[in-house]
Motif scaffolding. Structure first.
Motif, mmCIF file in Angstrom:
data_model
loop_
_atom_site.group_PDB
_atom_site.id
_atom_site.type_symbol
_atom_site.label_atom_id
_atom_site.label_comp_id
_atom_site.label_asym_id
_atom_site.label_seq_id
_atom_site.Cartn_x
_atom_site.Cartn_y
_atom_site.Cartn_z
ATOM 1 N N GLY A 104 0.829 -1.195 0.000
ATOM 2 C CA GLY A 104 0.000 0.000 0.000
ATOM 3 C C GLY A 104 0.859 1.239 0.000
ATOM 4 O O GLY A 104 0.497 2.264 -0.524
ATOM 5 N N SER A 110 1.594 3.274 -4.058
ATOM 6 C CA SER A 110 1.730 1.824 -4.123
ATOM 7 C C SER A 110 2.937 1.390 -4.952
ATOM 8 O O SER A 110 3.320 2.050 -5.913
ATOM 9 C CB SER A 110 0.456 1.220 -4.720
ATOM 10 O OG SER A 110 0.529 -0.184 -4.764
ATOM 11 N N ASN A 357 -2.842 -0.065 5.835
ATOM 12 C CA ASN A 357 -1.964 -0.398 4.716
ATOM 13 C C ASN A 357 -2.350 -1.742 4.123
ATOM 14 O O ASN A 357 -2.531 -2.726 4.850
ATOM 15 C CB ASN A 357 -0.510 -0.440 5.201
ATOM 16 C CG ASN A 357 0.473 -0.487 4.064
ATOM 17 O OD1 ASN A 357 0.203 0.021 2.984
ATOM 18 N ND2 ASN A 357 1.629 -1.080 4.306
#
Length: 447
Positions: A104, A110, A357
């Motif tokens: 994440g 990302s 995340n």
């Protein structure tokens, strides 16, 4: 049935066992012997990269000293990898020997990459070797506060067994005053030796224990992950649990792994794991006592080697001597990318944004994302979509993934935007928080 399988096999089998035993031997090696080991591993990695990794095909290895050759490799960052991902993939690696990873990202940016299959067991060997400094042995009972999926959170069950590690995983998303007595009851029943998780979650639990709990299981250590640790948190956690708070530094890209020492709070980077540098803004090495950015070259992953990778994290180069007598690369005052920003749930629970995340391909069609909160219990996920973004289909995948973490404690909505909001210094903030943070418990101590 997993409990019947020896813990060593659950943690990676022969790769785990071989690495764990090797680290027992190498832990007290001399600085010269560790340097020779690093030279051998670095030589192998750089020769492999130049020969098999397109991105490095034009780098010349002109010295007999691999450390000199390393200086000829460019310092890379996440953006370099994102733009040139396929050029970093070694062309001599079989597809059945590697696996896909998507992070994440601590800055909402990302990253997709691949790892050798063997990294799983080797990584666990390094982690458990570090935790051994506070007495941890593989298979010890531990409770863990991490942002994993909790299957029955919508039914009011905020924990689940993880038989692979012999852990009880507990949700960091539901630590409200109403729920905390249930957490305490479950912890007492589980009788852990260790507690593990985000410092923000451990602090909420510790505050409640100190205020309301007379008898709490005796712990050997608290192990902190993923976030900066503020002094007030360390004091609170150690006081409430009557034990040492022990931290270690690592990342999904697997270029640096550095546990704290048992004698002080400095981080000792494993030289067997890779080469660690601290550089200034020009990429030059800093001197002792100076702060710079951590740059790492990892030895574990050959299918997509990360060589001189900027972590985005900063530390001070420490004096290279310690009471433990390990000849590791030592750093202090480490500050990570996680800003430890706080989101407020419907029930008033304070949740670290780091727990949201995602380590999956759910975000593969997203270029960048950012959280925004204007009202407690509500969270907006602002996204910059890629061309491959599939409208409502991808939006549902993203919201479903987040709901599996937080259940009904947050209402989550998606907002598509062309660009992300930046700070005055041009930096990306993972969370734009509109709530009056001074009203949040302990928030006055969070910087």
């Amino acid at each position: 049935m997993l409990y019947l399988i020896p813990i060593e096999y659950r943690l990676g089998g022969k790769n785990y066992v071989a690495t764990y035993n090797f680290l027992k031997e190498s832990e007290q090696w001399s600085r010269e012997k560790l340097r020779r080991y690093q030279q051998k591993q670095l030589k192998k990695l750089l020769e492999h990269a130049v020969k098999n990794v397109p991105f490095y095909s034009n780098v010349k290895l002109i010295s007999d000293d691999p450390f000199k050759n390393l200086e000829n490799f460019p310092i890379i960052d996440k953006e370099t990898l994102q733009k040139n991902r396929m050029d970093f993939l070694a062309d001599n690696m079989s597809g059945n020997k590697i696996y896909y990873v998507a992070t994440g990202g601590t800055s909402g940016n990302s990253l997709e990459f691949n790892l050798d299959n063997s990294t799983y067991g080797k990584e666990w060997a390094f982690k458990t070797t570090g935790w051994r400094r506070v007495g941890f042995m593989p298979g010890d009972r531990m409770i863990s506060f991490r942002g994993v999926e909790f299957r029955n959170a919508n039914k009011g069950v905020y924990w689940q067994d993880n038989p692979i590690y012999n852990w009880l995983e507990m949700s960091p998303f539901h630590l409200s005053e109403e729920n905390l007595p249930k957490y305490i009851q479950k912890i007492k029943k589980f009788r852990p030796k260790y507690i593990h998780g985000y410092p923000s979650a451990l602090s909420v639990l510790a505050d409640y224990v100190e205020r309301e709990v007379k008898i709490f299981p005796k712990l050997k250590a608290a192990i902190a992950i993923s976030e900066n640790i503020f002094p007030y948190q360390r004091e609170l956690i150690e006081r409430a649990f009557n034990t040492r708070l022990f931290s270690f530094y690592g990342m999904s890209e697997k270029v640096i792994l550095a546990p704290e020492c048992e004698y002080d709070n400095r981080y000792h980077a494993f030289p067997e794991y890779g080469v660690t540098e601290i550089v200034d803004k020009n990429g030059d090495p800093v001197g002792e006592g100076e702060r710079g950015e951590l740059v790492g070259t990892g030895f574990l992953n050959h299918c997509m080697p990360f060589i001189r990778y900027r972590t985005g994290d900063y530390a001070v180069l420490s004096e290279q001597k310690c009471k433990c007598k390990r000849n590791h690369f030592m750093v202090g005052e480490l500050t990570g990318r996680w800003l430890q920003e706080i989101v407020v749930g419907k029930d008033g629970a304070l949740m670290s944004i780091s727990a949201l995340n995602l380590h999956s391909d759910v975000l593969k069609n997203i270029r960048q994302y950012q959280f925004q909160q204007k009202k407690g219990g509500e969270l907006i996920v602002r996204i910059v979509p890629k061309e491959s973004f599939n409208g409502s289909v991808d939006e549902k995948r993203i919201t479903d993934a987040f709901y599996q973490k937080v259940s009904d404690n947050l209402d989550i909505s998606i907002e598509q935007v062309d660009t992300m909001r930046l700070t005055k210094r041009g930096k990306h903030r993972l969370l734009v928080q509109y709530l009056d943070t001074k009203q949040l418990k302990n928030e006055s101590d969070i910087k």
